[in-house]
Design a protein around this motif. Structure first.
Motif, short mmCIF file in Angstrom:
data_model
loop_
_atom_site.label_atom_id
_atom_site.label_comp_id
_atom_site.label_asym_id
_atom_site.label_seq_id
_atom_site.Cartn_x
_atom_site.Cartn_y
_atom_site.Cartn_z
N HIS A 170 -8.44 -0.57 3.74
CA HIS A 170 -7.03 -0.18 3.71
C HIS A 170 -6.11 -1.36 3.42
O HIS A 170 -4.94 -1.16 3.08
N THR A 171 -6.60 -2.57 3.53
CA THR A 171 -5.79 -3.74 3.22
C THR A 171 -5.34 -3.76 1.76
O THR A 171 -4.38 -4.43 1.40
N TRP A 172 -6.04 -2.99 0.91
CA TRP A 172 -5.74 -2.96 -0.53
C TRP A 172 -4.87 -1.77 -0.91
O TRP A 172 -4.77 -1.43 -2.09
N ARG A 173 -4.21 -1.14 0.06
CA ARG A 173 -3.46 0.09 -0.24
C ARG A 173 -2.29 -0.15 -1.19
O ARG A 173 -1.85 0.79 -1.88
N HIS A 174 -1.76 -1.37 -1.23
CA HIS A 174 -0.67 -1.66 -2.17
C HIS A 174 -1.22 -2.00 -3.56
O HIS A 174 -0.59 -1.67 -4.57
N GLU B 97 -6.56 0.74 11.83
CA GLU B 97 -7.69 0.98 10.94
C GLU B 97 -8.88 0.10 11.32
O GLU B 97 -10.03 0.55 11.32
N LEU C 137 -12.34 3.47 -0.81
CA LEU C 137 -11.09 4.01 -1.31
C LEU C 137 -11.05 3.72 -2.80
O LEU C 137 -11.52 2.66 -3.24
N ASP D 246 -2.48 -1.65 10.23
CA ASP D 246 -3.73 -2.30 9.81
C ASP D 246 -4.69 -2.43 10.99
O ASP D 246 -5.89 -2.18 10.86
#
Length: 276
Positions: A30-34, A174, A11, A171
């Motif tokens: 996806h843990t870094w989406r913020h 995913e 991403l 989470d």
């Protein structure tokens, strides 16, 4: 993106100097989406790869899952994207282990690590080993069946224990998708097997593996949740002393292992201030 001979799914957001964000277990990019959009707004090319063996990243043909291999991946991605000295590295859990070694063998301006303290700051109490029951379970040949049973209910339990009260359904969806193929699940457990069995280490990663015991070169921000149900919070003063000059270590109240998801505004601010 191919780096170091391995095809990575990732991403990304923004443009500018690289900010590479490495996830842990049981987690995904996806843990870094913020954090990714916040890094992009600050002028970084924010990139979060799925680590080796986590779909859609390829399963490595060499079968290597030692920390040195993860560090080599991080440095290879750095080279593939820009290779400049302005790049920064951010890691959580296994991503933090990889980041320490990569920062000692590559060219990174600053380092941020979360939820996995540097070597020398670990708590070796009975309570900590009890919390690590899962890592011992993963050494067993049948561990994959236990983890995958009942739609990966084992992973639901880990997230609930590690960050109590955090609604982790998105989470976990995913994670379960990334590990749905049994080969990917075996890869993820391979990290723990390689960590406990040096016979699984490969000589090609010897330089990066040796760096796992060294102090990372760049100034480091270390953040740990006070309510972490996986890894007991280390003493900040001791932790800071184990890092390079100019580093900082903080224990954040009211959050657990996935602190960057539980308090994204606060954690983003701390990271962005540090990188600036």
């Amino acid at each position: 993106m191919v780096a170091g001979g391995l095809e990575f799914g990732l991403l990304e957001a923004g443009s500018g100097p690289l900010a590479l964000c490495l996830h842990g277990f049981p987690d995904t990019a996806h843990t870094w989406r913020h954090l990714l959009p916040a890094l992009a707004e600050q002028g970084h090319h924010a990139v979060a790869p799925f680590l080796r063996g986590y779909a859609p990243t390829a399963i490595p043909t060499d079968g290597a899952y030692q920390v040195g291999a993860l560090a080599a991946d991080a440095n290879a991605l750095h080279h593939a994207f820009d290779g400049t000295d302005d790049a920064v590295l951010i890691g959580h859990d296994w991503g933090a282990f990889a980041a320490y070694a990569a920062a000692s063998t590559g060219r990174w301006r600053k380092l941020v690590t979360l939820a996995a303290p540097p070597a020398g700051a670990w708590n070796h109490s009975y309570e900590q080993h009890k919390r690590f029951f899962y890592s011992y379970l993963f050494q067993l040949p049948g561990a994959e069946r236990a983890v995958a049973a009942d739609d990966f209910a084992f992973l639901d339990g880990l997230w609930a224990d590690w960050s109590p009260g955090y609604p982790a359904a998105d989470d976990l969806a995913e994670v379960k998708a990334a590990l749905a193929d049994p080969r990917n699940l075996t890869a993820a457990l391979g990290y723990y097997r390689a960590r406990m069995n040096p016979d699984l280490h490969q000589p090609r990663y010897a330089t990066e593996q040796a760096a796992t015991e060294r102090t990372p070169d760049p100034p480091t921000l270390y953040l740990h949740g006070a309510d972490d149900g996986c890894i007991l919070p280390p003493d900040p003063t001791t932790t800071q002393a184990l890092l390079s000059p100019g580093s900082k270590a903080e224990v954040i109240p009211g959050v657990g292992h996935f602190l960057h998801l539980q308090a994204p505004t606060d954690i983003n601010r701390r990271i962005l201030d540090w990188l600036t």
